[in-house]
Write a protein that holds these residues in place. Structure first.
Motif, mmCIF file in Angstrom:
data_model
loop_
_atom_site.group_PDB
_atom_site.id
_atom_site.type_symbol
_atom_site.label_atom_id
_atom_site.label_comp_id
_atom_site.label_asym_id
_atom_site.label_seq_id
_atom_site.Cartn_x
_atom_site.Cartn_y
_atom_site.Cartn_z
ATOM 1 N N HIS A 29 50.856 36.974 -26.783
ATOM 2 C CA HIS A 29 50.783 38.119 -25.848
ATOM 3 C C HIS A 29 49.334 38.585 -25.702
ATOM 4 C CE1 HIS A 29 55.059 38.275 -25.675
ATOM 5 N NE2 HIS A 29 55.252 38.858 -26.839
ATOM 6 N N ARG A 30 48.638 38.718 -26.849
ATOM 7 C CA ARG A 30 47.243 39.201 -26.803
ATOM 8 C C ARG A 30 46.357 38.232 -26.036
ATOM 9 N NH1 ARG A 30 47.965 40.515 -32.319
ATOM 10 N NH2 ARG A 30 48.223 42.747 -32.587
ATOM 11 N N GLU A 31 46.514 36.939 -26.336
ATOM 12 C CA GLU A 31 45.657 35.927 -25.708
ATOM 13 C C GLU A 31 45.895 35.903 -24.198
ATOM 14 O OE1 GLU A 31 46.962 31.981 -26.198
ATOM 15 O OE2 GLU A 31 45.196 31.158 -25.217
ATOM 16 N N ARG A 32 47.183 35.933 -23.796
ATOM 17 C CA ARG A 32 47.489 35.817 -22.368
ATOM 18 C C ARG A 32 47.074 37.066 -21.606
ATOM 19 N NH1 ARG A 32 49.293 30.436 -21.584
ATOM 20 N NH2 ARG A 32 48.726 29.677 -23.636
ATOM 21 N N PHE A 33 47.215 38.236 -22.237
ATOM 22 C CA PHE A 33 46.769 39.465 -21.574
ATOM 23 C C PHE A 33 45.245 39.436 -21.396
ATOM 24 C CE2 PHE A 33 45.613 44.016 -21.461
ATOM 25 C CZ PHE A 33 46.356 44.374 -20.343
#
Ligand SMILES: CC(C)(COP(=O)(O)OP(=O)(O)OC[C@H]1O[C@@H](n2cnc3c(N)ncnc32)[C@H](O)[C@@H]1OP(=O)(O)O)[C@@H](O)C(=O)NCCC(=O)NCCS
Length: 167
Positions: A29-33
């Motif tokens: 989630h963090r990487e894609r955001f």
């Protein structure tokens, strides 16, 4: 319940990270955001009410050097077989078309025939230039592990939007 598919917001990210979430999903989630914040991608989330039931990343330009199209990556639906994956693909294609792309690509591992069947039914065909190597990093407690997975590459031409009628 109705399915809602929208780009991830900062509030969505906080909500996802606040819930019971495994470390790999949290890192995803963090990487894609962050990719979305940098303008490289759109991180799409599927919701049924307050429940997150799916995700997909639309790279605005393929992560493979040889490919130039927009690209759907890391598609996932929970539960499966209820149309969530198809809806995420349709939403990603609509964004790609609005951004001016004439095709969308995606990589699929040879060991994932169910996903490939879905893509083919939605009109994806082999791109015709051989396999690609999907390089990705898996965060592990003892240290990150790098994967290099050979994948087939499929693409779908997007329908052209009709020009405005001449007066
Ligand atoms: C691949 C994946 C994303 C597809 O998402 P999905 O939500 O299951 O896909 P859909 O429901 O839209 O379509 C899948 C199947 O369900 C069927 N289906 C679609 N809507 C349905 C509904 N309302 N009720 C029952 N079945 C339905 C489709 O006919 C399709 O059948 P098929 O197996 O013959 O292709 C999902 O299975 C998944 O998360 N897999 C694990 C991760 C993965 O492999 N990702 C892909 C990496 S390339």
């Amino acid at each position: 319940m109705n399915l809602r598919i929208e780009p991830c917001t900062a509030a969505d990210l906080s909500r996802l990270l606040a819930g019971p979430v495994d470390p790999m999903s949290a890192a995803h989630h963090r990487e894609r955001f962050a990719l979305q914040e940098s303008g490289e991608a759109t991180y799409l989330l599927a919701w049924r009410g307050a429940e997150n039931v799916g995700r997909a990343t639309l790279y605005h330009r393929s992560k493979y050097a040889a490919v130039r199209a927009a690209e759907i990556n890391a598609l996932e639906a929970t539960p499966q077989g209820q149309g969530i994956g198809s809806a995420l693909i349709a939403a990603a294609e609509a964004i790609a078309a609005r951004r001016g792309h004439d095709a969308v690509g995606l990589a699929v591992e040879p060991g994932n025939p169910a996903a490939r069947r879905l893509y083919e039914r939605l009109g994806y065909v082999p791109w015709g230039h051989g396999e690609v190597i999907d390089v990705w990093t898996e965060p592990r407690p003892g240290g990150d592990v790098e994967h290099r997975d050979p994948c087939d590459y499929l693409r779908r031409a997007l329908p052209r939007e009709d020009p405005a009628p001449a007066r």
